[in-house]
Design an enzyme around this catalytic site. Structure first.
Site, PDB file in Angstrom:
ATOM      1  N   HIS A  72      33.221   4.296 -15.219  1.00 13.78           N
ATOM      2  CA  HIS A  72      32.060   3.490 -14.830  1.00 13.78           C
ATOM      3  C   HIS A  72      32.186   2.139 -15.536  1.00 13.78           C
ATOM      4  CE1 HIS A  72      28.120   2.005 -14.226  1.00 13.78           C
ATOM      5  NE2 HIS A  72      27.670   2.270 -15.439  1.00 13.78           N
ATOM      6  N   CYS A 111      23.967   5.715 -12.850  1.00 16.20           N
ATOM      7  CA  CYS A 111      25.376   5.279 -12.802  1.00 16.20           C
ATOM      8  C   CYS A 111      26.339   6.452 -12.606  1.00 16.20           C
ATOM      9  CB  CYS A 111      25.733   4.517 -14.071  1.00 16.20           C
ATOM     10  SG  CYS A 111      24.598   3.172 -14.391  1.00 16.20           S
ATOM     11  N   ASN A 119      28.036  -4.368 -13.866  1.00 14.91           N
ATOM     12  CA  ASN A 119      27.616  -2.964 -13.735  1.00 14.91           C
ATOM     13  C   ASN A 119      26.891  -2.771 -12.399  1.00 14.91           C
ATOM     14  OD1 ASN A 119      26.442  -0.444 -13.917  1.00 14.91           O
ATOM     15  ND2 ASN A 119      25.663  -0.722 -15.994  1.00 14.91           N
TER      16      ASN A 119
HETATM   17  O1  UT7 Z   1      25.313   2.132 -17.250  1.00 14.00           O
HETATM   18  C1  UT7 Z   1      24.884   2.083 -18.564  1.00 14.00           C
HETATM   19  C2  UT7 Z   1      24.180   0.778 -18.666  1.00 14.00           C
HETATM   20  N1  UT7 Z   1      24.048   0.110 -19.884  1.00 14.00           N
HETATM   21  C3  UT7 Z   1      25.022  -0.144 -20.781  1.00 14.00           C
HETATM   22  O2  UT7 Z   1      26.137   0.286 -20.728  1.00 14.00           O
HETATM   23  C4  UT7 Z   1      24.620  -1.051 -21.900  1.00 14.00           C
HETATM   24  C5  UT7 Z   1      25.190  -0.652 -23.226  1.00 14.00           C
HETATM   25  N2  UT7 Z   1      24.865  -1.656 -24.231  1.00 14.00           N
HETATM   26  C6  UT7 Z   1      25.511  -2.822 -24.291  1.00 14.00           C
HETATM   27  O3  UT7 Z   1      26.415  -3.062 -23.512  1.00 14.00           O
HETATM   28  C7  UT7 Z   1      25.122  -3.787 -25.375  1.00 14.00           C
HETATM   29  O4  UT7 Z   1      24.155  -3.218 -26.227  1.00 14.00           O
HETATM   30  C8  UT7 Z   1      24.575  -5.141 -24.811  1.00 14.00           C
HETATM   31  C9  UT7 Z   1      25.696  -5.917 -24.176  1.00 14.00           C
HETATM   32  C10 UT7 Z   1      23.473  -4.882 -23.803  1.00 14.00           C
HETATM   33  C11 UT7 Z   1      23.977  -5.997 -25.935  1.00 14.00           C
HETATM   34  O5  UT7 Z   1      24.938  -6.191 -26.946  1.00 14.00           O
HETATM   35  P1  UT7 Z   1      24.542  -5.989 -28.476  1.00 14.00           P
HETATM   36  O6  UT7 Z   1      25.724  -6.307 -29.266  1.00 14.00           O
HETATM   37  O7  UT7 Z   1      23.976  -4.605 -28.613  1.00 14.00           O
HETATM   38  O8  UT7 Z   1      23.426  -7.096 -28.674  1.00 14.00           O
HETATM   39  P2  UT7 Z   1      21.922  -6.945 -29.176  1.00 14.00           P
HETATM   40  O9  UT7 Z   1      21.071  -6.356 -28.097  1.00 14.00           O
HETATM   41  O10 UT7 Z   1      21.901  -6.316 -30.523  1.00 14.00           O
HETATM   42  O11 UT7 Z   1      21.515  -8.459 -29.355  1.00 14.00           O
HETATM   43  C12 UT7 Z   1      22.161  -9.293 -30.314  1.00 14.00           C
HETATM   44  C13 UT7 Z   1      21.596 -10.682 -30.178  1.00 14.00           C
HETATM   45  C14 UT7 Z   1      20.079 -10.737 -30.196  1.00 14.00           C
HETATM   46  O12 UT7 Z   1      19.686 -11.916 -30.879  1.00 14.00           O
HETATM   47  P3  UT7 Z   1      19.214 -11.872 -32.408  1.00 14.00           P
HETATM   48  O13 UT7 Z   1      18.040 -10.954 -32.430  1.00 14.00           O
HETATM   49  O14 UT7 Z   1      20.395 -11.319 -33.174  1.00 14.00           O
HETATM   50  O15 UT7 Z   1      18.908 -13.286 -32.697  1.00 14.00           O
HETATM   51  C15 UT7 Z   1      19.704 -10.864 -28.746  1.00 14.00           C
HETATM   52  O16 UT7 Z   1      18.461 -11.496 -28.549  1.00 14.00           O
HETATM   53  O17 UT7 Z   1      21.992 -11.259 -28.936  1.00 14.00           O
HETATM   54  C16 UT7 Z   1      20.828 -11.728 -28.230  1.00 14.00           C
HETATM   55  N3  UT7 Z   1      21.066 -11.587 -26.794  1.00 14.00           N
HETATM   56  C17 UT7 Z   1      21.679 -12.525 -26.065  1.00 14.00           C
HETATM   57  N4  UT7 Z   1      22.177 -13.731 -26.381  1.00 14.00           N
HETATM   58  C18 UT7 Z   1      22.758 -14.441 -25.394  1.00 14.00           C
HETATM   59  C19 UT7 Z   1      20.757 -10.530 -26.003  1.00 14.00           C
HETATM   60  N5  UT7 Z   1      21.148 -10.796 -24.741  1.00 14.00           N
HETATM   61  C20 UT7 Z   1      21.726 -12.011 -24.752  1.00 14.00           C
HETATM   62  C21 UT7 Z   1      22.336 -12.818 -23.774  1.00 14.00           C
HETATM   63  N6  UT7 Z   1      22.841 -14.000 -24.144  1.00 14.00           N
HETATM   64  N7  UT7 Z   1      22.437 -12.401 -22.486  1.00 14.00           N
END
Ligand code: UT7
Length: 320
Positions: free
Chosen positions: A247, A114, A277
């Site tokens: 970004h 990125c 992204n």
């Molecule tokens: O260029 C750099 C690229 N990457 C980034 O910038 C990513 C940086 N990270 C993020 O933006 C965030 O970590 C995410 C948006 C990817 C995820 O958000 P989060 O608040 O860290 O969520 P999490 O991974 O801790 O997941 C929380 C819950 C989980 O369920 P449980 O275990 O609490 O029941 C996941 O399974 O949300 C669930 N989950 C979803 N639910 C609905 C994960 N993805 C999804 C989804 N829809 N798409």
């Protein structure tokens, strides 16, 4: 003293637009979850004809037109991408051929995920200031939709396709004022696609893998620091930044970086809602949208910043 200045910017998004509701029909997710966590509402998806080089060429043509530059005036092409058309030749060589550039100028790709467009910009700046080039075409272009697992809701909701380009030219006036590029390979496994060809067979992962929380945590800290360091080293006060052009991965990461710099949201170019992204394409896409909407004007000061797999990250301070 020779500086490099942005002469023109252009971008291109594939026609097909996929909303969060469209995605909710494919994986278990919702518009509410995606928007609250990331600020994303929709993304654009390339069709079969939209190879990365084709997207790049469409963005490049617009940038060349804005720069009032003929293709054969370009004396260096750098493409930032992780989704080049082939392992080799480079996407930059394909772009050169498709634009009809016949002057044998050097052309190569940069792989800094990125941060690829900023890495390309810093390299172009070094070529220009070193007298090795006068007009450089830099491009960030991606077709990430081809390397996301559409069954993995942790990743497939986050990414989109597109391309952005800029022509940098030698000038007596600045231009690019300062930059700071960084990398830390210790974090290679946090955000990666570790598959590769081996004796005619694909070994390892075929799709993007990401530890979202680890990326989030590192990104907020690294981007806040690199943004601050860049303006401090340039002796440039934060309040003189007209636009933060970050970004576009996650609006919460963008908000945290802006807050650290003391910049209000009105000074941030935000395109993540519509683009998602797009990796190396995201900064030039945001830059072009900011210019076309009449927000970013000539003479204003911009701070570009971003982070991606590697980790590779950085910031560029420039006068547009
Ligand atoms: O260029 C750099 C690229 N990457 C980034 O910038 C990513 C940086 N990270 C993020 O933006 C965030 O970590 C995410 C948006 C990817 C995820 O958000 P989060 O608040 O860290 O969520 P999490 O991974 O801790 O997941 C929380 C819950 C989980 O369920 P449980 O275990 O609490 O029941 C996941 O399974 O949300 C669930 N989950 C979803 N639910 C609905 C994960 N993805 C999804 C989804 N829809 N798409």
């Amino acid at each position: 003293m020779t500086y490099s200045r942005i002469l023109g910017v252009g971008s291109f998004l594939p026609e097909k637009r996929m909303t969060n509701d469209d995605l909710a029909k494919v994986v278990e997710t919702s518009d509410e979850w995606i928007f609250q966590r990331t600020g994303i509402k929709a993304r654009h998806i390339a069709d079969d004809f939209d190879t990365t080089s084709n997207l790049a060429v469409k963005a490049a043509r617009r940038a060349l037109q804005q720069a009032d530059t003929a293709p054969n005036e370009i004396d260096l092409i750098i493409v930032g991408t992780v989704t080049g058309d082939y392992a080799f030749p480079s996407t930059a060589c394909l772009v050169q051929q498709k634009l009809g550039i016949t002057n044998n100028c050097p052309a190569f790709d940069i792989q800094a995920a990125c941060a690829g467009f900023m890495y390309a910009m810093v390299m172009a700046d070094a070529y220009i200031r070193g007298g090795l080039a006068k007009k450089v075409l830099i491009i960030g272009a991606e077709t990430l939709s081809r390397i996301v697992n559409w069954q993995d809701r942790n990743t497939c909701v986050l990414f989109g396709d597109g391309a952005g380009a800029a022509v940098l030219g030698a000038s007596d006036e600045p231009g690019i004022l300062h930059s700071k590029m960084c990398a830390d390979g210790e974090f290679a496994s946090v955000l990666h696609m570790d598959g590769r060809m081996n004796n005619g067979e694909w070994n390892g992962a075929k799709f993007i893998n990401m530890d979202g929380q680890a990326v989030f945590k590192f990104a907020v800290k690294a981007l806040s620091e690199v943004a601050k360091d860049t303006i401090t080293e340039a002796n440039f006060p934060a309040e003189k930044i007209d636009w933060l052009v970050p970004h576009q991965a996650n609006s919460r990461i963008i908000d945290a970086t802006a807050k650290h710099l003391g910049l209000p949201r009105e000074k941030v170019i935000l395109t993540v809602a519509e683009h998602a992204n797009t990796s190396a394409a995201s900064i030039p896409l945001a830059l072009d949208e900011g210019i076309r909407e009449g927000k970013i004007k000539r003479g204003q000061h911009l701070l570009l910043e971003g982070i991606g797999g590697g980790f590779a990250w950085g910031a560029v301070l420039l006068r547009y």
